[in-house]
Design an enzyme around this catalytic site. Structure first.
Site, short mmCIF file in Angstrom:
data_model
loop_
_atom_site.label_atom_id
_atom_site.label_comp_id
_atom_site.label_asym_id
_atom_site.label_seq_id
_atom_site.Cartn_x
_atom_site.Cartn_y
_atom_site.Cartn_z
N ASP A 105 -17.70 21.48 -57.53
CA ASP A 105 -16.75 22.07 -55.61
C ASP A 105 -15.53 22.10 -56.04
O ASP A 105 -14.93 22.72 -55.14
CB ASP A 105 -17.41 20.07 -55.22
CG ASP A 105 -16.28 20.02 -53.73
OD1 ASP A 105 -16.64 20.64 -53.30
OD2 ASP A 105 -16.05 19.27 -53.89
N ASP A 108 -12.74 18.27 -60.07
CA ASP A 108 -14.64 17.99 -60.84
C ASP A 108 -15.32 18.54 -61.02
O ASP A 108 -15.32 19.69 -61.11
CB ASP A 108 -14.56 16.40 -59.85
CG ASP A 108 -14.64 16.69 -58.86
OD1 ASP A 108 -14.72 17.92 -58.48
OD2 ASP A 108 -14.88 15.77 -57.87
N TYR A 256 -16.65 11.45 -49.40
CA TYR A 256 -16.32 12.31 -49.84
C TYR A 256 -15.98 13.70 -48.80
O TYR A 256 -15.68 14.74 -48.02
CB TYR A 256 -17.08 12.31 -51.18
CG TYR A 256 -16.22 12.41 -52.21
CD1 TYR A 256 -15.00 11.66 -52.95
CD2 TYR A 256 -17.46 10.87 -52.15
CE1 TYR A 256 -15.05 12.01 -54.15
CE2 TYR A 256 -16.82 10.04 -53.13
CZ TYR A 256 -15.31 10.00 -53.97
OH TYR A 256 -14.90 9.41 -55.75
N GLU A 497 -5.20 20.64 -54.59
CA GLU A 497 -6.41 20.41 -55.25
C GLU A 497 -7.42 21.46 -54.47
O GLU A 497 -7.37 21.50 -53.54
CB GLU A 497 -7.16 19.02 -54.98
CG GLU A 497 -9.16 19.49 -55.46
CD GLU A 497 -9.63 17.46 -55.69
OE1 GLU A 497 -9.18 16.99 -55.28
OE2 GLU A 497 -10.53 17.93 -56.81
#
Ligand SMILES: *[C@@H]1O[C@H](CO)[C@@H](O)[C@H](O)[C@H]1NC(C)=O
Ligand SMILES: *[C@@H]1O[C@H](CO)[C@@H](O)[C@H](O)[C@H]1NC(C)=O
Ligand SMILES: *[C@@H]1O[C@H](CO)[C@@H](O)[C@H](O)[C@H]1NC(C)=O
Length: 524
Positions: A105, A108, A256, A497
């Site tokens: 994704d 990670d 999430y 990120e």
């Protein structure tokens, strides 16, 4: 001399004759082309008026496309990323399934089905509208290849009509490690939805992805395309007949990708299924359920959680181009809301959103701030190209009217900001330009390929003060604060990120802008 003159005169009349003939031929060709350009894309007339390639956007598009390769799980094929290798080979084995493919994704090693499917839907949409632009800079094959890497996974994740595996890996476990995907040792827990634990939004988004992808592969791989369509129809049935939010039924997902509702995904999936099948049932679905789910009249922001603006624009495509649907009552609310979304984006519109930075970037959320400007810009170029292709000259916003070029100008401003025209003079697309984030929050990029650290001792790479040893080309990081500053730190996952759906949005936007042409491709 006299003779010469007379012979010249003779040539002269020949020349004039030929020039007139050429002029006539050119006029005819031009008229044909012009008529063709006014033809709607779904009339089957592919429009192939080439534009000139914008080198900056072409470079950026080539870079953006690479992020999907960086995120690939499974046994890699033709791998060009020197620091990546095979990983996740046993994913799915505890259920007897091969879930080794798909994309990680973000920074990670989670494979979250909900945003992954959205990534596939976006990539498909970009290819369907702008595949010929991608092709002109040799990016069509990589785009289709990355899309297939996801849809191969989705097919395996859907072993029977009412069962869909929606997650590989447990985020709690996964986030306790800082390791390379190639060497990860954490348990790869599976999460699924079924009739007892339904998850309408994720089933519907997966249906949307597979329906859209079935159109992408229709010509080049008809068998694969019909497999995708079969899954899409089944998943839509599952989503619709067993309604329930996955966030409610599987509360762990709330930390999430918490979904705020499934109505938007149902409409989005039905819209894609209508494009893929032309089965009127799906069109009736969006007409009948609009009042309940579409929030007509209220512009909103297109994101992994909110598919409404995307649905509004996609359904407008029908009112612009599809014979017999231009005045469709059931589609009217969608078209009007699409216009409201567009009017909100143009800075000089009376209904312009005030959610912008001083430098003009759309700015809505602190986390992953670039998602909304990039998604809005993508929708704006699409809409401007729908207007141009259909010969619609103006968009009325209150008492002011705007041209397609106003929407395109807005889209370019967002793209240019993202690529470095901003107070930090930083490109937020990693690998593009002279200055871009060097401490991207991404495990694989932060750990040298030959390191022998594992789950726990790998955290030293997270806290290392050295820039990432590997460049995560094509990563679009979260982006700036409202005050247009940015902190390039590896632990700054809020701003630094990347995610696969961000890259899909960027690929869509850059594909639309990469040539000066506004031509669209037919979906067929
Ligand atoms: C998830 O979304 C629902 C619906 O909007 C909301 O009620 C809930 O508080 C959210 N959960 C978290 C953890 O944000
Ligand atoms: C910019 O905004 C961030 C987040 O609100 C804040 O932490 C930072 O101090 C601000 N920077 C400046 C220069 O104002
Ligand atoms: C990241 O690390 C720095 C230095 O150790 C620290 O000051 C900062 O608060 C951390 N930021 C986050 C978001 O954890």
């Amino acid at each position: 001399m006299g003779e010469k003159t007379s012979s010249r005169c003779c040539c002269c009349s020949w020349f004039i004759g030929i020039i007139v003939l050429i002029a006539v031929v050119l006029a005819i060709v031009f008229t044909i082309r012009h008529n063709k350009a006014n033809k709607h894309p779904d009339d089957g007339g592919d429009i192939t008026v080439p534009g000139s390639v914008d080198k900056n956007y072409a470079d950026a598009l080539k870079i953006a496309m690479q992020f999907f390769d960086i995120q690939k799980s499974g046994k890699l094929e033709n791998n060009k990323v020197t620091w990546r290798g095979d990983s996740g080979l046993k994913d799915g084995s505890e259920a007897g399934l091969d879930l080794s493919k798909g994309l990680y994704d973000a920074g990670d090693h989670m494979k979250f089905g909900f945003p992954m499917a959205f990534t596939a839907t976006l990539l498909s949409w970009s290819i369907l509208e702008y595949g010929h632009h991608m092709d002109s800079v040799h990016q069509l094959d990589p785009a289709k290849d990355s899309l297939k890497w996801i849809t191969d996974f989705l097919i395996h994740a859907h072993p029977s009509a009412n069962v869909l595996y929606i997650q590989v890996g447990d985020p709690e476990t996964d986030h306790k490690c800082w390791d390379r995907p190639e060497t990860m040792s954490e348990k790869r827990t599976l999460t699924k939805i079924d009739t007892e634990t339904p998850g309408t939004e994720v089933a519907a988004e997966t249906a949307a992805a597979m329906a859209a992808a079935s159109l992408v592969f229709k010509q080049s791989d008809p068998k694969y395309s019909s497999t995708l369509l079969k899954h899409a129809k089944e998943l839509f049935g599952f989503a619709d007949n067993h309604r329930g939010s996955y966030s409610v039924n599987i509360p762990e997902v709330q930390s999430y990708y918490n979904s705020t509702g499934y109505g938007d995904e149902l409409l989005w999936a039905a819209s894609w299924l209508y494009h893929a099948t032309e089965d009127k049932t799906y069109l009736d679905f969006v007409s009948k359920n609009g009042e309940e789910f579409a929030n007509f009249g209220s512009p909103s922001w297109f994101s992994w959680d909110n598919k409404l603006p995307g649905t509004q624009i996609l359904l407008s495509r029908l009112t612009f181009f599809k014979q017999g649907l231009s005045g469709s009552k059931g589609l009217q609310g969608y078209k009007e809301t699409a216009e409201a979304v567009m009017c909100g984006l143009i800075p000089s519109s009376p209904t312009a959103t005030s959610s912008r930075t001083e430098g003009g970037l759309i700015w809505v959320a602190e986390w992953n701030a670039l998602q909304q400007p990039v998604s809005s810009a993508f929708l704006a170029t699409l809409y401007s190209d729908y207007m141009l292709t259909s010969g619609t000259e103006k968009l009325s916003c209150g008492d002011t009217s705007f041209k397609p070029s106003d929407l395109r100008k807005f889209a370019r401003s967002q793209a240019d900001y993202m690529l470095g025209k901003n107070p930090e003079k930083m490109s937020y697309l990693v690998g593009y330009g002279d200055k871009y984030p060097e401490f991207v929050h991404h495990r694989g990029a932060s750990i040298p390929a030959d390191a022998n650290t594992g789950c726990k001792d790998g955290f030293k790479w997270l806290s290392s003060e050295e820039p990432n040893p590997n460049v995560a080309y094509g990563a679009l990081v979260g982006g700036p604060f409202l005050n247009e500053t940015f902190i390039d730190a590896r632990n700054n996952s809020m701003q630094n990120e990347p995610s696969t759906y961000n890259s899909a949005l960027v690929v869509g936007l850059l594909s639309s802008l990469v040539t000066t042409s506004s031509s669209l491709k037919s979906f067929k």
